[in-house]
Design an enzyme around this catalytic site. Structure first.
Site: not given
Ligand SMILES: [Zn+2]
Length: 261
Positions: A94, A113, A115, A181
């Site tokens: 990602e 980034h 979760h 996500h």
């Molecule tokens: Zn992710």
């Protein structure tokens, strides 16, 4: 004599940028460990910094659990999301979240980034993630859905097209939610991006608790948020981000050990 002076000036310029680079690497390594220690990331999730030596590049760990990242894990990437020198080490699938946000937002120098567990429910319900304490939630916290641009996928932002669509959805905001996500959080420095990621999770927890109490919620007003943001983004030793960073760093070191330099 003139030659010597020129060389000395060049050496000092090089030294200055290398000092800044080392400071960014230190913050990046510590940012990884803080996010793990604070429960924002687990084995998944990542944080990057724009390269202070070259704004067309960014720095991100090799594919590794954030709580274990060392400075030797940091790899330099180009704006196509690929390593500048491919040495065969595994990279995060990602990474395009980072490259495309840096491309779209010259003001951004740090991207997280995650979760972030309490944030994920806000990505799959109609309950908007609104600010109780998180002044950086204004103008808004938009929601990105991979289905809108790519149909059925594994939800990962694993190519430039998805990264670019995500960066477009982020717009001028500081946080964007990814349906089912997680989220991406940005800041003018890697420290501020990490700080915001930690407080995005904290705000989601507070909002969940306020919802459980029932009744209307008196959210942070945009006017109040603007006043809070103006002092938050100004570096003041012993206050705001500076104080929090010192504390979070100390806690992360006691849990994950002091990273090797
Ligand atoms: Zn992710």
């Amino acid at each position: 004599m003139a030659k010597k002076t020129k060389r000395a000036a060049g050496a000092s310029r090089k030294n200055g940028s290398s000092t800044e680079y080392k400071a960014v690497i230190d913050d990046l390594v510590m940012g990884n460990r803080i996010l793990y220690d604070q429960g924002v990331v687990d084995g998944y999730g990542h944080v990057s910094a724009r390269d202070p030596r070259n704004p067309e590049r960014f720095l991100l760990s090799r594919a590794r659990a954030p709580g274990l990242v060392q400075s030797s894990d940091i790899i330099e990437f180009g704006m196509d999301g690929e390593p500048i020198r491919d040495d065969g080490r595994p990279v995060y699938s990602e990474r395009f979240i980072h490259s495309e946000i840096y491309l779209a937002r010259p003001d951004v120098n740090g991207v997280v980034h995650s979760h972030s567990p309490t944030v994920v429910p806000f990505t799959v319900t109609n309950v908007p993630l609104k600010p109780i304490r998180a002044s950086f939630f204004y103008p808004e916290v938009p929601l990105f859905d991979t289905r809108d641009v790519a149909g059925w996928t594994n939800l990962l932002i694993s190519n430039r097209e998805l990264g670019s669509a995500l960066a477009e959805k982020l717009g001028k905001n500081s946080v964007v939610l990814l349906r089912g996500h997680g989220n991406a959080v940005v800041g003018p420095t890697v420290r501020l991006a990490v700080y915001r990621a930690v407080y995005t999770e904290a705000n989601a927890k507070l909002l969940l608790q306020a919802k459980m109490l029932g009744g209307p919620i008196n959210y942070l007003a945009p006017e109040e948020a603007a006043i809070m943001e103006s002092s938050q983004t100004r570096h003041r030793p012993g206050h705001g981000t500076d104080r929090i960073w010192e504390l979070l760093k100390s806690e992360a070191i006691s849990r994950t050990g002091r990273p090797k330099r």
